[in-house]
Design a protein around this motif. Sequence first.
Motif, PDB file in Angstrom:
ATOM      1  N   ILE A  43       0.859  -1.181   0.000  1.00  0.00           N
ATOM      2  CA  ILE A  43       0.000   0.000   0.000  1.00  0.00           C
ATOM      3  C   ILE A  43       0.895   1.230   0.000  1.00  0.00           C
ATOM      4  CG2 ILE A  43      -1.808   1.282   1.195  1.00  0.00           C
ATOM      5  CD1 ILE A  43      -2.645  -1.317   2.562  1.00  0.00           C
ATOM      6  N   VAL A  44       0.619   2.157  -0.915  1.00  0.00           N
ATOM      7  CA  VAL A  44       1.384   3.408  -0.985  1.00  0.00           C
ATOM      8  C   VAL A  44       0.405   4.583  -0.890  1.00  0.00           C
ATOM      9  CG1 VAL A  44       2.998   4.820  -2.317  1.00  0.00           C
ATOM     10  CG2 VAL A  44       3.197   2.326  -2.367  1.00  0.00           C
ATOM     11  N   PRO A  45       0.165   5.102   0.316  1.00  0.00           N
ATOM     12  CA  PRO A  45      -0.631   6.326   0.455  1.00  0.00           C
ATOM     13  C   PRO A  45       0.250   7.534   0.107  1.00  0.00           C
ATOM     14  CG  PRO A  45      -0.660   4.967   2.469  1.00  0.00           C
ATOM     15  CD  PRO A  45       0.503   4.523   1.622  1.00  0.00           C
ATOM     16  N   ILE A  46      -0.170   8.299  -0.889  1.00  0.00           N
ATOM     17  CA  ILE A  46       0.601   9.447  -1.362  1.00  0.00           C
ATOM     18  C   ILE A  46      -0.068  10.724  -0.849  1.00  0.00           C
ATOM     19  CG2 ILE A  46       1.542  10.617  -3.387  1.00  0.00           C
ATOM     20  CD1 ILE A  46       0.933   7.925  -4.923  1.00  0.00           C
ATOM     21  N   SER A  47       0.678  11.526  -0.110  1.00  0.00           N
ATOM     22  CA  SER A  47       0.137  12.776   0.462  1.00  0.00           C
ATOM     23  C   SER A  47      -1.214  12.534   1.130  1.00  0.00           C
ATOM     24  CB  SER A  47      -0.003  13.845  -0.623  1.00  0.00           C
ATOM     25  OG  SER A  47       1.177  13.959  -1.383  1.00  0.00           O
ATOM     26  N   PRO A  48      -1.311  11.544   2.008  1.00  0.00           N
ATOM     27  CA  PRO A  48      -2.624  11.179   2.535  1.00  0.00           C
ATOM     28  C   PRO A  48      -3.135  12.148   3.592  1.00  0.00           C
ATOM     29  CG  PRO A  48      -0.940   9.909   3.651  1.00  0.00           C
ATOM     30  CD  PRO A  48      -0.229  10.706   2.566  1.00  0.00           C
ATOM     31  N   VAL A  49      -4.455  12.253   3.687  1.00  0.00           N
ATOM     32  CA  VAL A  49      -5.092  12.852   4.856  1.00  0.00           C
ATOM     33  C   VAL A  49      -5.396  11.678   5.786  1.00  0.00           C
ATOM     34  CG1 VAL A  49      -6.956  14.293   5.730  1.00  0.00           C
ATOM     35  CG2 VAL A  49      -6.083  14.660   3.413  1.00  0.00           C
ATOM     36  N   ALA A  50      -4.475  11.418   6.698  1.00  0.00           N
ATOM     37  CA  ALA A  50      -4.551  10.219   7.521  1.00  0.00           C
ATOM     38  C   ALA A  50      -5.249  10.448   8.854  1.00  0.00           C
ATOM     39  CB  ALA A  50      -3.143   9.668   7.772  1.00  0.00           C
ATOM     40  N   ASP A  86       3.303  12.281 -10.306  1.00  0.00           N
ATOM     41  CA  ASP A  86       3.836  12.021 -11.646  1.00  0.00           C
ATOM     42  C   ASP A  86       4.698  10.768 -11.679  1.00  0.00           C
ATOM     43  OD1 ASP A  86       2.573  14.322 -12.465  1.00  0.00           O
ATOM     44  OD2 ASP A  86       4.405  15.527 -12.619  1.00  0.00           O
ATOM     45  N   ALA A  87       5.307  10.432 -10.556  1.00  0.00           N
ATOM     46  CA  ALA A  87       6.207   9.279 -10.505  1.00  0.00           C
ATOM     47  C   ALA A  87       5.494   7.976 -10.837  1.00  0.00           C
ATOM     48  CB  ALA A  87       6.855   9.188  -9.128  1.00  0.00           C
ATOM     49  N   LEU A  88       4.183   7.917 -10.653  1.00  0.00           N
ATOM     50  CA  LEU A  88       3.455   6.686 -10.985  1.00  0.00           C
ATOM     51  C   LEU A  88       3.515   6.376 -12.475  1.00  0.00           C
ATOM     52  CD1 LEU A  88       0.248   6.895  -8.764  1.00  0.00           C
ATOM     53  CD2 LEU A  88       2.086   5.198  -8.591  1.00  0.00           C
ATOM     54  N   ALA A  89       3.683   7.379 -13.296  1.00  0.00           N
ATOM     55  CA  ALA A  89       3.731   7.170 -14.747  1.00  0.00           C
ATOM     56  C   ALA A  89       5.114   6.744 -15.227  1.00  0.00           C
ATOM     57  CB  ALA A  89       3.310   8.452 -15.467  1.00  0.00           C
ATOM     58  N   ASP A  90       6.095   6.759 -14.344  1.00  0.00           N
ATOM     59  CA  ASP A  90       7.473   6.427 -14.697  1.00  0.00           C
ATOM     60  C   ASP A  90       7.800   5.003 -14.254  1.00  0.00           C
ATOM     61  OD1 ASP A  90      10.175   6.184 -15.081  1.00  0.00           O
ATOM     62  OD2 ASP A  90      10.733   7.866 -13.775  1.00  0.00           O
ATOM     63  N   PRO A  91       7.974   4.079 -15.191  1.00  0.00           N
ATOM     64  CA  PRO A  91       8.248   2.687 -14.803  1.00  0.00           C
ATOM     65  C   PRO A  91       9.496   2.522 -13.949  1.00  0.00           C
ATOM     66  CG  PRO A  91       7.707   2.832 -17.138  1.00  0.00           C
ATOM     67  CD  PRO A  91       7.883   4.238 -16.656  1.00  0.00           C
ATOM     68  N   ASP A  92      10.427   3.473 -14.052  1.00  0.00           N
ATOM     69  CA  ASP A  92      11.686   3.354 -13.326  1.00  0.00           C
ATOM     70  C   ASP A  92      11.713   4.128 -12.009  1.00  0.00           C
ATOM     71  OD1 ASP A  92      12.808   1.783 -15.391  1.00  0.00           O
ATOM     72  OD2 ASP A  92      13.237   3.597 -16.541  1.00  0.00           O
ATOM     73  N   SER A  93      10.582   4.685 -11.609  1.00  0.00           N
ATOM     74  CA  SER A  93      10.568   5.511 -10.406  1.00  0.00           C
ATOM     75  C   SER A  93      10.611   4.662  -9.141  1.00  0.00           C
ATOM     76  CB  SER A  93       9.317   6.389 -10.376  1.00  0.00           C
ATOM     77  OG  SER A  93       8.160   5.623 -10.098  1.00  0.00           O
ATOM     78  N   ALA A  94      11.112   5.281  -8.078  1.00  0.00           N
ATOM     79  CA  ALA A  94      11.135   4.611  -6.782  1.00  0.00           C
ATOM     80  C   ALA A  94       9.725   4.354  -6.268  1.00  0.00           C
ATOM     81  CB  ALA A  94      11.935   5.451  -5.787  1.00  0.00           C
ATOM     82  N   MET A  95       8.792   5.226  -6.622  1.00  0.00           N
ATOM     83  CA  MET A  95       7.417   5.038  -6.186  1.00  0.00           C
ATOM     84  C   MET A  95       6.814   3.779  -6.771  1.00  0.00           C
ATOM     85  SD  MET A  95       4.110   7.594  -6.596  1.00  0.00           S
ATOM     86  CE  MET A  95       4.808   8.926  -5.609  1.00  0.00           C
ATOM     87  N   VAL A  96       7.024   3.565  -8.065  1.00  0.00           N
ATOM     88  CA  VAL A  96       6.520   2.347  -8.705  1.00  0.00           C
ATOM     89  C   VAL A  96       7.190   1.118  -8.112  1.00  0.00           C
ATOM     90  CG1 VAL A  96       6.420   1.074 -10.885  1.00  0.00           C
ATOM     91  CG2 VAL A  96       5.794   3.491 -10.818  1.00  0.00           C
ATOM     92  N   ALA A  97       8.470   1.217  -7.818  1.00  0.00           N
ATOM     93  CA  ALA A  97       9.177   0.098  -7.202  1.00  0.00           C
ATOM     94  C   ALA A  97       8.596  -0.227  -5.837  1.00  0.00           C
ATOM     95  CB  ALA A  97      10.662   0.427  -7.086  1.00  0.00           C
ATOM     96  N   ALA A  98       8.260   0.796  -5.063  1.00  0.00           N
ATOM     97  CA  ALA A  98       7.659   0.559  -3.743  1.00  0.00           C
ATOM     98  C   ALA A  98       6.288  -0.080  -3.869  1.00  0.00           C
ATOM     99  CB  ALA A  98       7.555   1.877  -2.978  1.00  0.00           C
ATOM    100  N   LEU A  99       5.588   0.270  -4.946  1.00  0.00           N
ATOM    101  CA  LEU A  99       4.225  -0.219  -5.124  1.00  0.00           C
ATOM    102  C   LEU A  99       4.184  -1.671  -5.571  1.00  0.00           C
ATOM    103  CD1 LEU A  99       1.189   0.437  -5.184  1.00  0.00           C
ATOM    104  CD2 LEU A  99       1.520   1.308  -7.519  1.00  0.00           C
ATOM    105  N   ILE A 100       4.995  -2.000  -6.562  1.00  0.00           N
ATOM    106  CA  ILE A 100       4.891  -3.353  -7.141  1.00  0.00           C
ATOM    107  C   ILE A 100       6.149  -4.184  -6.994  1.00  0.00           C
ATOM    108  CG2 ILE A 100       3.122  -2.645  -8.794  1.00  0.00           C
ATOM    109  CD1 ILE A 100       5.342  -2.609 -10.935  1.00  0.00           C
TER     110      ILE A 100
END
Length: 262
Positions: free
Chosen positions: A164-171, A247-261
Amino acid sequence: MELDDAYANAAHIAGAADYPPLWAERAKAYRDRLAGAGRAKLAVPYGDRPREVFDLFLPKAAHKGVCVFVHGGYWLRFDNSYWSHLAAGPLAHGWAVAMPSYDLCPDVQIADITRQIARAISEATRQIAGPLALAGHSAGGHLVARMGVPGVLPSQVAQRVQSIVPISPVADLRPMLKTSMNVQFGLDMAAAKAESPVLMTPMDVPVTVWVGGEERPVFLDQAQWLAKAWGCGHVVAEGKHHFDVIDALADPDSAMVAALIG
């Protein structure tokens, strides 16, 4: 009200008004391209209400699992049509991506939206086998964090959650009581507590809270509060604000995508 400016993102981002039409343009172009290639199932229903639908984007080869992205907008704005291009990162790695719409306040309560997202995710897992990865932005970050609390997702769906990757969440929703937006949310203290992931014990699932380094201080706080409460990963993306951190979600090489999948 007391916290209106603190939670006002657009007022503190240069060219903020340009972002929604740009998102919509990029999303439509991407969606049309995948639909033309036979790799998009649009407006898949997960309930009976008009907004209870999701778009499902399919990788070129056999899928490895399904990623669900839940959009933000303070539970008040937008639908899934603004974000299709953000599927590019997970898709490049062979993951299907589902992007749900949901009803908005004040037509429904935030707790109703939580239940809608649980139903959307359940339907996405019926469509696509394999592990499940959840990402959401802002209000969507709140919603995917809620999915990480035991009992929100059906047990057979919860067992499939890989990350689970909450991005800028209102937690923590309690500060929302001190904003004018609460006229539309209709929260009281009990309802705010009942929808605040920071006050809940999560499932045993890898969670990475993401936030832009240039975001409003309250969003930096919200991310830190959730990471501390859950003892999970916490990434501050330097130079990113509330509107471009995703925007990082659209980049296959981003750290965010790596954390997600992974």
